[in-house]
Each structure stands twice: as structure tokens, then as C-alpha cells.
Write a protein that holds these residues in place. Structure first.
Motif, short mmCIF file in Angstrom:
data_model
loop_
_atom_site.label_atom_id
_atom_site.label_comp_id
_atom_site.label_asym_id
_atom_site.label_seq_id
_atom_site.Cartn_x
_atom_site.Cartn_y
_atom_site.Cartn_z
N LEU A 75 0.89 -1.15 -0.01
CA LEU A 75 0.06 0.10 -0.20
C LEU A 75 1.03 1.23 0.17
CD1 LEU A 75 -2.73 -1.03 2.57
CD2 LEU A 75 -3.20 -0.27 0.26
N VAL A 78 1.87 3.23 -3.24
CA VAL A 78 1.10 3.84 -3.87
C VAL A 78 1.09 5.43 -3.57
CG1 VAL A 78 -1.36 4.45 -4.52
CG2 VAL A 78 -0.65 2.23 -3.98
N VAL A 81 -0.11 7.42 -0.39
CA VAL A 81 -0.44 6.47 0.95
C VAL A 81 0.84 6.36 1.44
CG1 VAL A 81 -1.18 4.20 1.44
CG2 VAL A 81 -2.15 5.10 -0.68
N ALA A 86 -2.31 3.87 5.22
CA ALA A 86 -2.24 2.31 5.10
C ALA A 86 -2.79 1.83 6.23
CB ALA A 86 -0.63 1.75 4.76
N ILE A 110 -12.35 0.62 -0.77
CA ILE A 110 -11.21 1.69 -0.22
C ILE A 110 -11.46 2.47 0.22
CG2 ILE A 110 -8.99 2.29 -0.69
CD1 ILE A 110 -9.14 -0.87 -1.37
N VAL A 124 -5.34 3.50 -5.59
CA VAL A 124 -4.99 2.26 -4.72
C VAL A 124 -5.24 0.90 -5.82
CG1 VAL A 124 -5.42 1.03 -3.08
CG2 VAL A 124 -4.83 3.52 -2.63
#
Length: 205
Positions: A75, A78, A81, A86, A110, A124
Motif C-alpha cells: 500500500l 502507492v 499513501v 495504509a 477502499i 490504490v
């Protein structure tokens, strides 16, 4: 680098736990799911750790298992993020639910996490698409079905069965996994009613 801590739970905070390892207490930031999974104060615990080192701090992030830790690492690749976001995502979605959301390109799922807006949720699911199988969060059959559902190419009987199970209150991840297991045994031409009936049996077992 610290990769795992074994010790006694000293105390809990809103988003962290103190682990006492031989008299030295480590502050470990965790998702709410991990905090809930940990034993009570004074009991032995094992926490998988990701150590992040910056110029001005060293911070430990803890996870209940390797899968959750791997998702955290993925995560944070990205753009936009960070560690806090996360953990927020991992607080509302289990690894299997997260894998399902990415496979289905379900940005709304999400977006349930605090600090994740529509644009970031889309980023994401877009950037992580195709990386999920390597995480081993769900089996290949389930991922294949989830991808087919997301792309609108799943057989009508299968899509209807997953939809029916979801309408009964099961998550899309649970429903698709159950139907995938049934299809692997009964074939993809099984009647919708049979898929639903056997799917319910899978979910209740």
C-alpha cells in the motif's frame, strides 16, 4: 532492523501498543484490527514489525501476521499513501477483503477508510491491480472469479449467485470465495439455485 517482537503486552493506546521485551518497551503503531487481535495486558504477544527510519525518527509498525505486513508495504508504494493511511485502510479491510477490492476495482470499498478520498481510492485499486496474486491473500480461483465479476464477463449464473449471497449480508470477498469453491467442484454450468445453496453451505461451515 526489527522484523518481529516477542514479549508481553504492557499497555494500549488509541493506535499503538507497548510491547515489553525483557524490560524494554517498544511503541508499535498498529491498525485497529491488529490491536483487537492482540491478547490482553500482561499476556504474551508476537507482532510482525515494519521498521521505518527517517532523519528525525524511527517508528515501528506492527501487524498480526505476515500477510497484513506485506499489504502495508504494498500500500505504501502507492503515491499519496503513507504509513498512517495504509494503517487506516487495514483497519477497515482484512487482507482478503482488500485483495477482493483490488481485484474487483472496488474503489468505494477502499474509500471507507479514514483519510482516503475518491481519487486516492481509485489510485490504490489502479496501481495495485495485477499485484494481488503475489500477496497470497486469496487463492487463484477466487481471484479469477473476482476479476471476471469486476470486468463483467462472469457467467450469469455465477454473477447472480454471488449477488444473491451478497444481498444476504455477506461481503463480496466472502461470497465470491464461496462460489469459487463450489464452481471448482460442480463446474461453471451449475444452476444458480445450486450455487447459492452450496455457497451458503460453504459460508456456514
Amino acid at each position: 532492523m526489527i522484523g518481529k517482537l516477542k514479549g508481553l503486552v504492557d499497555s494500549f493506546g488509541d493506535d499503538f501498543v507497548l510491547i515489553d521485551c525483557g524490560g524494554v518497551c517498544y511503541t508499535v503503531s498498529c491498525s485497529s484490527r491488529t490491536l483487537q487481535a492482540l491478547p490482553r495486558v500482561g499476556e504474551a504477544a508476537v507482532v510482525f514489525v515494519e521498521t521505518i527510519v527517517r532523519e528525525d525518527f524511527i517508528r515501528l509498525y506492527g501487524f498480526a501476521n505476515e500477510t497484513e505486513k506485506n499489504w502495508f508495504t504494498l500500500l505504501t508504494t502507492v503515491q499519496g499513501v503513507g504509513a498512517r493511511v495504509a494503517l487506516s485502510i487495514l483497519s477497515v479491510l482484512s487482507p482478503s477483503e482488500l485483495a477482493s477490492a483490488v481485484a474487483l476495482q472496488d474503489k468505494a470499498l477502499i474509500g471507507r477508510a479514514n483519510g482516503v478520498g475518491p481519487k486516492l481510492a481509485l489510485r490504490v485499486v489502479t496501481e495495485l491491480k495485477g499485484k494481488v496474486p503475489a500477496m497470497g491473500a486469496v487463492d487463484a480461483g477466487t481471484l479469477g472469479l473476482q476479476a471476471a465479476l469486476g470486468e463483467g464477463v462472469a457467467s450469469g449464473n455465477i454473477a447472480d449467485a454471488v449477488s444473491a449471497l451478497s444481498n444476504l449480508g455477506y461481503s463480496s470477498a466472502q461470497a465470491s470465495a464461496a462460489v469459487a469453491r463450489v464452481v471448482s467442484r460442480e463446474g461453471d454450468d451449475a444452476a444458480t439455485e445450486k450455487l447459492i445453496r452450496l455457497g451458503l453451505r460453504e459460508l456456514s461451515s
